[in-house]
Design a protein around this motif. Structure first.
Motif, PDB file in Angstrom:
ATOM      1  N   LEU A  98      20.217-122.474 -74.300  1.00 19.63           N
ATOM      2  CA  LEU A  98      20.526-121.155 -74.862  1.00 19.63           C
ATOM      3  C   LEU A  98      20.875-120.141 -73.782  1.00 19.63           C
ATOM      4  O   LEU A  98      21.777-119.320 -73.953  1.00 19.63           O
ATOM      5  N   PHE A  99      20.152-120.194 -72.686  1.00 27.21           N
ATOM      6  CA  PHE A  99      20.398-119.252 -71.604  1.00 27.21           C
ATOM      7  C   PHE A  99      21.402-119.785 -70.589  1.00 27.21           C
ATOM      8  O   PHE A  99      21.669-119.132 -69.583  1.00 27.21           O
ATOM      9  N   GLU A 100      21.935-120.987 -70.881  1.00 23.43           N
ATOM     10  CA  GLU A 100      22.939-121.618 -70.019  1.00 23.43           C
ATOM     11  C   GLU A 100      22.464-121.701 -68.576  1.00 23.43           C
ATOM     12  O   GLU A 100      23.188-121.383 -67.637  1.00 23.43           O
ATOM     13  N   ILE A 101      21.220-122.141 -68.426  1.00 28.07           N
ATOM     14  CA  ILE A 101      20.635-122.297 -67.103  1.00 28.07           C
ATOM     15  C   ILE A 101      21.005-123.679 -66.576  1.00 28.07           C
ATOM     16  O   ILE A 101      20.813-124.683 -67.258  1.00 28.07           O
ATOM     17  N   GLU A 102      21.530-123.719 -65.380  1.00 31.23           N
ATOM     18  CA  GLU A 102      21.842-124.980 -64.715  1.00 31.23           C
ATOM     19  C   GLU A 102      20.699-125.347 -63.782  1.00 31.23           C
ATOM     20  O   GLU A 102      19.924-124.483 -63.360  1.00 31.23           O
ATOM     21  N   ILE A 103      20.612-126.611 -63.455  1.00 32.18           N
ATOM     22  CA  ILE A 103      19.563-127.069 -62.550  1.00 32.18           C
ATOM     23  C   ILE A 103      19.647-126.334 -61.226  1.00 32.18           C
ATOM     24  O   ILE A 103      18.640-125.953 -60.643  1.00 32.18           O
ATOM     25  N   ASN A 104      20.856-126.096 -60.749  1.00 32.25           N
ATOM     26  CA  ASN A 104      21.019-125.389 -59.468  1.00 32.25           C
ATOM     27  C   ASN A 104      20.497-123.961 -59.531  1.00 32.25           C
ATOM     28  O   ASN A 104      20.124-123.381 -58.508  1.00 32.25           O
ATOM     29  N   ASP A 105      20.474-123.355 -60.726  1.00 28.46           N
ATOM     30  CA  ASP A 105      19.987-121.985 -60.876  1.00 28.46           C
ATOM     31  C   ASP A 105      18.490-121.887 -60.603  1.00 28.46           C
ATOM     32  O   ASP A 105      18.006-120.864 -60.137  1.00 28.46           O
ATOM     33  N   VAL A 106      17.742-122.930 -60.937  1.00 29.89           N
ATOM     34  CA  VAL A 106      16.298-122.889 -60.772  1.00 29.89           C
ATOM     35  C   VAL A 106      15.808-123.730 -59.601  1.00 29.89           C
ATOM     36  O   VAL A 106      14.672-123.598 -59.175  1.00 29.89           O
TER      37      VAL A 106
END
Length: 112
Positions: A98-106
Motif C-alpha cells: 500500500l505504501f509502495e515500500i521497496e526493500i531498499n527503502d528500509v
C-alpha cells in the motif's frame, strides 16, 4: 482457556487487519466488491466458530491425543501460532504494498 482466547483474539484482529488492507488496495485500484468483502468476513467468523467448537471438544476430552502427545487444545495452540505468523506476514506485505515500500527503502533483505 485464557491462552486460547489470546490466540483467537490475535488471529481475529490480524484477519480483520489483513482484510481491511486488501480492501483498501482494491478500493484504490477500483476493484472493490462488497460481496467478496462480506464473504471474507463471514468465512473468518465461521472459522472462529469452528475453532471454538474444537476447543470445547478438547476441554471435554483432554486426554485424547491427536498427534505425538498433542491433544485438541494443544493442536489449536500450534495452529494458532502458525496463523499469527501467517497473517502477520500477510498484513506486513499488504501494508508494504500500500505504501509502495521497496526493500531498499528500509534496508532489510528478509522483508521480501
Amino acid at each position: 482457556m485464557e491462552q486460547f482466547l489470546k490466540y483467537a483474539i490475535a488471529i481475529g484482529v490480524l484477519m480483520l487487519a489483513n482484510t481491511l488492507l486488501v480492501s483498501v488496495d482494491k478500493l484504490i485500484e477500483g476493484g472493490f466488491d462488497w460481496k467478496i468483502f462480506v464473504k471474507g468476513l463471514l468465512r473468518y467468523a465461521v472459522i472462529l466458530l469452528a475453532c471454538i467448537g474444537i476447543f470445547y471438544a478438547g476441554t471435554i476430552m483432554p486426554n485424547i491425543e491427536i498427534s505425538e502427545g498433542l491433544n485438541l487444545v494443544k493442536m489449536l495452540e500450534v495452529v494458532g501460532m502458525a496463523l499469527i505468523v501467517k497473517y502477520g506476514v500477510s498484513c506486513f506485505k499488504n501494508l508494504k504494498a500500500l505504501f509502495e515500500i521497496e526493500i531498499n527503502d528500509v534496508g532489510v533483505e528478509q522483508w521480501k
